[in-house]
Design an enzyme around this catalytic site. Structure first.
Site, mmCIF file in Angstrom:
data_model
loop_
_atom_site.group_PDB
_atom_site.id
_atom_site.type_symbol
_atom_site.label_atom_id
_atom_site.label_comp_id
_atom_site.label_asym_id
_atom_site.label_seq_id
_atom_site.Cartn_x
_atom_site.Cartn_y
_atom_site.Cartn_z
ATOM 1 N N GLU A 29 26.640 -0.088 -51.605
ATOM 2 C CA GLU A 29 25.821 -0.779 -51.150
ATOM 3 C C GLU A 29 24.635 -0.649 -51.478
ATOM 4 O OE1 GLU A 29 26.486 -0.692 -46.837
ATOM 5 O OE2 GLU A 29 28.202 -1.997 -46.726
ATOM 6 N N HIS B 45 25.685 -6.322 -44.282
ATOM 7 C CA HIS B 45 25.854 -4.935 -43.490
ATOM 8 C C HIS B 45 24.776 -5.285 -42.501
ATOM 9 C CE1 HIS B 45 27.629 -0.734 -43.474
ATOM 10 N NE2 HIS B 45 27.445 -1.332 -42.165
#
Length: 316
Positions: free
Chosen positions: A265, A284
């Site tokens: 990420e 997220h």
């Protein structure tokens, strides 16, 4: 704290905290590291400010960052529940407490879980795209009705239990796997993991990431899923073997997947999931609601204060 005494430093690996949390931390000198702090950024800040506490919003805290604090660091407090971004072994070896704001974002994550489940079951993004392109698919589209279907929850903590309660209200059969759960709420049946995979129309992940369960959703596990099942992950990206999942979606073995977390990420681009229209993606943000932002900040601040006060009492 005496007004003449310099305030102890606290580093936040982000660029903001909720005002309520800042008020709770008024006796600390707060240093913001920015939204994308690198390891070298954090080491430099820790070496300069020698913080007694770190509140973790973004990035990872490893042994090098801890050691840069010069022995001052007493607590690493997560702005949320996922402490896998903290080297817990290194912290334990150095006598540094690690805390999580458990349950602070449970409502937000559970709600986003259902947003992804419903988007997958009803093809919401695909229908929206088709409508914008001038199509009217009323005669060909069929949604997956959830009543009477089976949802399997991997993890039955604060988030999993909220997801389960909604599933019960939708008249679904609810299975759960959680090796730490001693009991299940009404309407939920505890089963073995393989049995959950085989029986579920929807599998939703709500467990922490550990060395033992990393890539638990791999090709072998996906082979045990029902054909046409849906996978949803609002937990941690490392739980899934991403190429294996992409293959299962592309082959039609899975109907769809709703994914809010990824192995790396921010998610790399290009990424195999970007080519799959029935992989519904979000960055997220499952736990990032207006209320959760405040609750996580206050929870993280409370954990810092609790540990620092405990150390002070012990030293008195």
């Amino acid at each position: 704290m005496n007004a003449a005494t310099p305030k102890p430093s606290l580093i936040v690996t982000g660029n903001d905290l909720a005002p309520d949390a800042l008020q709770m931390l008024r006796d600390f000198e707060i240093v913001f590291a920015g939204r994308t702090p690198t390891e070298s950024d954090l080491i430099a800040l820790c070496a300069t400010h020698k913080p007694v506490a770190i509140i973790v919003r973004y990035g990872k805290i490893n042994a090098k960052v801890m050691d840069a604090c010069g022995g001052n660091l007493q607590v690493i407090s997560k702005h949320g529940s996922g402490i896998d971004v903290i080297d817990q072994k290194a912290a334990a070896e150095r006598g540094i407490a690690v805390r999580a704001a458990v349950g602070a974002n449970a409502a937000a994550v559970a709600e986003h879980t259902w947003a992804l489940i419903l988007a997958c079951a009803n093809s919401v993004p695909q229908l929206d795209a088709r409508m914008r392109a001038g199509h009217w698919d009323k005669s060909t589209h069929k949604s997956l009705e959830l009543a009477g279907r089976t949802i399997g929850l991997v993890g039955l903590g604060a988030i999993g239990r909220r997801v389960a309660a909604v599933a019960v209200a939708f008249d679904m059969n609810v299975l759960a796997y959680d090796p730490y759960a001693k009991e299940a709420p009404a309407g939920v049946t505890l089963v073995a993991l393989d049995a959950l995979f085989a029986a579920s129309d929807i599998v939703s992940l709500h467990c922490p990431l550990t060395d033992e369960n990393r890539q638990m959703i791999n090709a072998e596990a996906l082979g045990k899923f029902k054909r046409g099942a849906i996978l949803v992950n609002t937990a941690r990206g490392g739980l899934i073997d991403e190429p294996a999942l992409a293959d299962a979606i592309a082959s039609g073995h899975l109907l769809a997947a709703g994914l809010d977390s990824f192995d790396v990420e921010p998610m790399s681009s290009p990424h195999v999931f970007q080519r799959l229209s029935n992989a519904i993606l979000s960055p997220h943000i499952g736990g990032v609601s207006d209320a959760a932002y405040v609750n996580m900040g206050k929870g993280a601040a409370a954990n810092v204060i609790d540990v620092i006060d405990s150390h002070a009492r012990s030293a008195a």
